[in-house]
Design a protein around this motif. Structure first.
Motif, PDB file in Angstrom:
ATOM      1  N   UNK A 241       2.192  45.584  60.414  1.00  0.00           N
ATOM      2  CA  UNK A 241       3.395  44.863  59.749  1.00  0.00           C
ATOM      3  C   UNK A 241       3.883  43.928  60.441  1.00  0.00           C
ATOM      4  N   UNK A 242       4.019  44.079  61.973  1.00  0.00           N
ATOM      5  CA  UNK A 242       4.562  43.037  62.887  1.00  0.00           C
ATOM      6  C   UNK A 242       3.513  41.763  62.866  1.00  0.00           C
ATOM      7  N   UNK A 243       2.206  42.302  63.003  1.00  0.00           N
ATOM      8  CA  UNK A 243       1.254  41.273  63.344  1.00  0.00           C
ATOM      9  C   UNK A 243       1.274  40.277  61.934  1.00  0.00           C
ATOM     10  N   UNK A 244       1.316  40.697  60.854  1.00  0.00           N
ATOM     11  CA  UNK A 244       1.395  40.013  59.622  1.00  0.00           C
ATOM     12  C   UNK A 244       2.461  39.091  59.471  1.00  0.00           C
ATOM     13  N   UNK A 245       3.793  39.548  59.710  1.00  0.00           N
ATOM     14  CA  UNK A 245       4.700  38.691  59.697  1.00  0.00           C
ATOM     15  C   UNK A 245       4.993  37.647  61.119  1.00  0.00           C
ATOM     16  N   UNK A 246       4.421  38.008  62.136  1.00  0.00           N
ATOM     17  CA  UNK A 246       4.224  37.041  63.107  1.00  0.00           C
ATOM     18  C   UNK A 246       3.273  36.037  62.970  1.00  0.00           C
ATOM     19  N   UNK A 247       2.014  36.317  62.392  1.00  0.00           N
ATOM     20  CA  UNK A 247       0.934  35.357  61.826  1.00  0.00           C
ATOM     21  C   UNK A 247       1.745  34.278  60.878  1.00  0.00           C
ATOM     22  N   UNK A 248       2.411  34.925  59.926  1.00  0.00           N
ATOM     23  CA  UNK A 248       3.049  34.038  58.754  1.00  0.00           C
ATOM     24  C   UNK A 248       4.216  33.140  59.337  1.00  0.00           C
ATOM     25  N   UNK A 249       5.213  33.765  60.085  1.00  0.00           N
ATOM     26  CA  UNK A 249       6.436  33.085  60.338  1.00  0.00           C
ATOM     27  C   UNK A 249       6.382  32.542  62.038  1.00  0.00           C
ATOM     28  N   UNK A 250       5.739  33.356  62.850  1.00  0.00           N
ATOM     29  CA  UNK A 250       5.734  32.667  64.354  1.00  0.00           C
ATOM     30  C   UNK A 250       6.988  33.181  64.657  1.00  0.00           C
ATOM     31  N   UNK A 251       7.454  32.352  65.786  1.00  0.00           N
ATOM     32  CA  UNK A 251       8.948  32.584  66.287  1.00  0.00           C
ATOM     33  C   UNK A 251       9.157  32.270  67.650  1.00  0.00           C
ATOM     34  N   UNK A 252      10.417  32.560  68.182  1.00  0.00           N
ATOM     35  CA  UNK A 252      10.651  32.516  69.487  1.00  0.00           C
ATOM     36  C   UNK A 252      10.480  34.051  69.927  1.00  0.00           C
ATOM     37  N   UNK A 253      10.222  34.861  68.880  1.00  0.00           N
ATOM     38  CA  UNK A 253      10.004  36.295  69.256  1.00  0.00           C
ATOM     39  C   UNK A 253      11.470  36.738  69.761  1.00  0.00           C
ATOM     40  N   UNK A 254      11.128  37.404  71.354  1.00  0.00           N
ATOM     41  CA  UNK A 254       9.713  37.872  71.838  1.00  0.00           C
ATOM     42  C   UNK A 254       9.106  38.902  71.021  1.00  0.00           C
ATOM     43  N   UNK A 255       7.982  39.225  71.237  1.00  0.00           N
ATOM     44  CA  UNK A 255       7.397  40.481  70.934  1.00  0.00           C
ATOM     45  C   UNK A 255       8.118  41.625  71.718  1.00  0.00           C
ATOM     46  N   UNK A 256       8.379  42.692  70.915  1.00  0.00           N
ATOM     47  CA  UNK A 256       9.166  44.004  71.789  1.00  0.00           C
ATOM     48  C   UNK A 256       8.297  44.971  71.162  1.00  0.00           C
ATOM     49  N   UNK A 257       7.169  45.508  72.037  1.00  0.00           N
ATOM     50  CA  UNK A 257       6.328  46.834  71.742  1.00  0.00           C
ATOM     51  C   UNK A 257       7.016  47.775  72.423  1.00  0.00           C
ATOM     52  N   UNK A 258       7.063  48.896  72.030  1.00  0.00           N
ATOM     53  CA  UNK A 258       7.343  50.187  72.569  1.00  0.00           C
ATOM     54  C   UNK A 258       6.217  51.176  72.299  1.00  0.00           C
ATOM     55  N   UNK A 259       6.086  51.935  73.416  1.00  0.00           N
ATOM     56  CA  UNK A 259       5.227  53.132  73.080  1.00  0.00           C
ATOM     57  C   UNK A 259       5.893  54.681  73.177  1.00  0.00           C
ATOM     58  N   UNK A 260       5.028  55.397  72.456  1.00  0.00           N
ATOM     59  CA  UNK A 260       5.519  56.984  72.427  1.00  0.00           C
ATOM     60  C   UNK A 260       4.922  57.557  73.710  1.00  0.00           C
ATOM     61  N   UNK A 261       6.142  58.309  74.139  1.00  0.00           N
ATOM     62  CA  UNK A 261       5.661  59.120  75.577  1.00  0.00           C
ATOM     63  C   UNK A 261       5.895  60.506  75.087  1.00  0.00           C
ATOM     64  N   UNK A 262       5.588  61.425  75.916  1.00  0.00           N
ATOM     65  CA  UNK A 262       5.548  62.857  75.778  1.00  0.00           C
ATOM     66  C   UNK A 262       6.330  63.177  77.183  1.00  0.00           C
ATOM     67  N   UNK A 263       7.560  63.847  76.897  1.00  0.00           N
ATOM     68  CA  UNK A 263       8.320  64.195  78.057  1.00  0.00           C
ATOM     69  C   UNK A 263       8.663  65.722  77.714  1.00  0.00           C
ATOM     70  N   UNK A 264       7.926  66.463  78.462  1.00  0.00           N
ATOM     71  CA  UNK A 264       8.049  67.840  78.184  1.00  0.00           C
ATOM     72  C   UNK A 264       7.350  68.361  76.976  1.00  0.00           C
ATOM     73  N   UNK A 265       7.918  69.063  76.130  1.00  0.00           N
ATOM     74  CA  UNK A 265       6.866  69.269  74.898  1.00  0.00           C
ATOM     75  C   UNK A 265       7.454  68.310  73.571  1.00  0.00           C
ATOM     76  N   UNK A 266       8.125  67.121  73.960  1.00  0.00           N
ATOM     77  CA  UNK A 266       8.860  66.394  73.100  1.00  0.00           C
ATOM     78  C   UNK A 266       8.206  64.938  72.912  1.00  0.00           C
ATOM     79  N   UNK A 267       7.840  64.512  71.910  1.00  0.00           N
ATOM     80  CA  UNK A 267       7.447  63.096  71.856  1.00  0.00           C
ATOM     81  C   UNK A 267       8.486  62.232  71.318  1.00  0.00           C
ATOM     82  N   UNK A 268       8.899  60.941  72.167  1.00  0.00           N
ATOM     83  CA  UNK A 268       9.870  59.931  71.772  1.00  0.00           C
ATOM     84  C   UNK A 268       9.392  58.481  72.026  1.00  0.00           C
ATOM     85  N   UNK A 269      10.068  57.606  71.158  1.00  0.00           N
ATOM     86  CA  UNK A 269       9.799  56.194  71.425  1.00  0.00           C
ATOM     87  C   UNK A 269      10.617  55.813  72.716  1.00  0.00           C
TER      88      UNK A 269
END
Length: 319
Positions: A241-269
């Protein structure tokens, strides 16, 4: 041959090795907005092979290898566009219901393809293909149309179509279940999203949208501001979804990507990765520490992985 090669072969009906503008436009129009019949025929020719016959023109037929390729791409289309929430035009969520349309590519296989044991040695002709793989062929061709609009930066014809594509490419985000470790999500300004959302509900493009602007989410040093709230300040959307909107609208952005990490037994962004400053020491009289670079790293990054990145940035070997 790959899907790109198959697509080129179908569009190049004259077998010239090049595509004319009319061939290109005709093929795109079928992928974008072709009738079910046109998409089925297009899908058949994508995966069929020319079979030599006694007539002057070869007869296209679908063989086992082509059927396997069709199954593979139909499953990929289903995975790519499989969501469980409602359309953007019916709420702030950006997923799409699988039962929203009998012809959309989230509906999955409608027919069970024949097994290899009963697959005819001379393949299937068009009329046989339509009765077995019609739904899969439509799904693949429709998915190609969606992705071509993004890759070629061709805005959809209507806000409704645009909302439909973004909905299909998105997956609802849940902080409690963000996905597996390593999954990537993108933050987008809630202020900009609201403008896009209002535009998506209109029957025509009567509202000119500005480029995507995420600068309100950043502090003076370009880092994500503390105290932000999901929904109020930003939304979390899927990479497609981000790529579609970015390709059509562009912008200053910036791109803010975040990854899921596993801490202990819990996954969080991981919203706030560690920010590290890398220095190197200039040897000689009056030794001086110079800032070489800054980088953001996950809190679950290994020492070995961090050492490798720092070594690359500092152009030296970190022991």
């Amino acid at each position: 041959e790959g899907l790109r090669g198959r697509l080129f072969r179908v569009l190049d009906r004259s077998n010239s090795g090049t595509l004319s503008l009319s061939q290109w436009v005709k093929g795109l129009s079928i992928c974008f907005s072709g009738s079910p019949t046109a998409r089925r025929e297009f899908g058949f020719h994508l995966f069929a092979q020319e079979q030599e016959t006694h007539s002057e023109r070869p007869s296209p037929r679908l063989f086992n290898e082509g059927a396997d390729e069709l199954r593979k791409y139909a499953e990929a289309a289903e995975r790519l566009f499989s969501n469980s929430a409602s359309s953007v035009t019916s709420g702030r969520s950006v997923g799409r219901s699988r039962s929203a349309s009998s012809s959309d590519c989230t509906s999955g296989p409608k027919f069970a393809p024949p097994t290899r044991a009963i697959f005819p040695s001379d393949g299937f002709e068009m009329q046989d293909f339509v009765g077995i793989w019609a739904a899969e062929a439509e799904d693949v061709v429709e998915a190609i149309g969606c992705l071509l609009r993004v890759d070629l930066k061709i805005p959809p014809a209507t806000p409704e179509e645009e909302a439909n594509i973004v909905s299909r490419l998105n997956t609802p985000f849940s902080p409690e279940s963000p996905g597996d470790p390593g999954a990537v999500w993108f933050l987008i300004s809630a202020r900009w999203w609201e403008k896009w959302y209002e535009s998506a509900k209109r029957a025509s493009r009567s509202l000119d949208l500005p480029p995507i602007d995420n600068t309100s989410l950043l502090d003076d040093e370009g880092r994500l501001r503390l105290g932000l709230s999901q929904g109020r300040d930003y939304l979390v959307i899927a990479p497609g979804a981000w790529r579609a909107l970015w390709m059509w609208y562009g912008g200053p952005g910036p791109e803010l990507s975040r990854s899921v990490v596993e801490i202990g037994t819990t996954c969080e962004l991981e919203m706030y990765p560690l920010r590290l400053h890398v220095y190197h020491l200039e040897e000689g009289e009056g030794e001086e520490s110079l800032l070489s670079a800054s980088l953001e790293e996950s809190c679950v990054q290994t020492v070995a992985g961090l050492r490798e990145k720092v070594s690359t940035l500092a152009c030296t070997t970190v022991m």
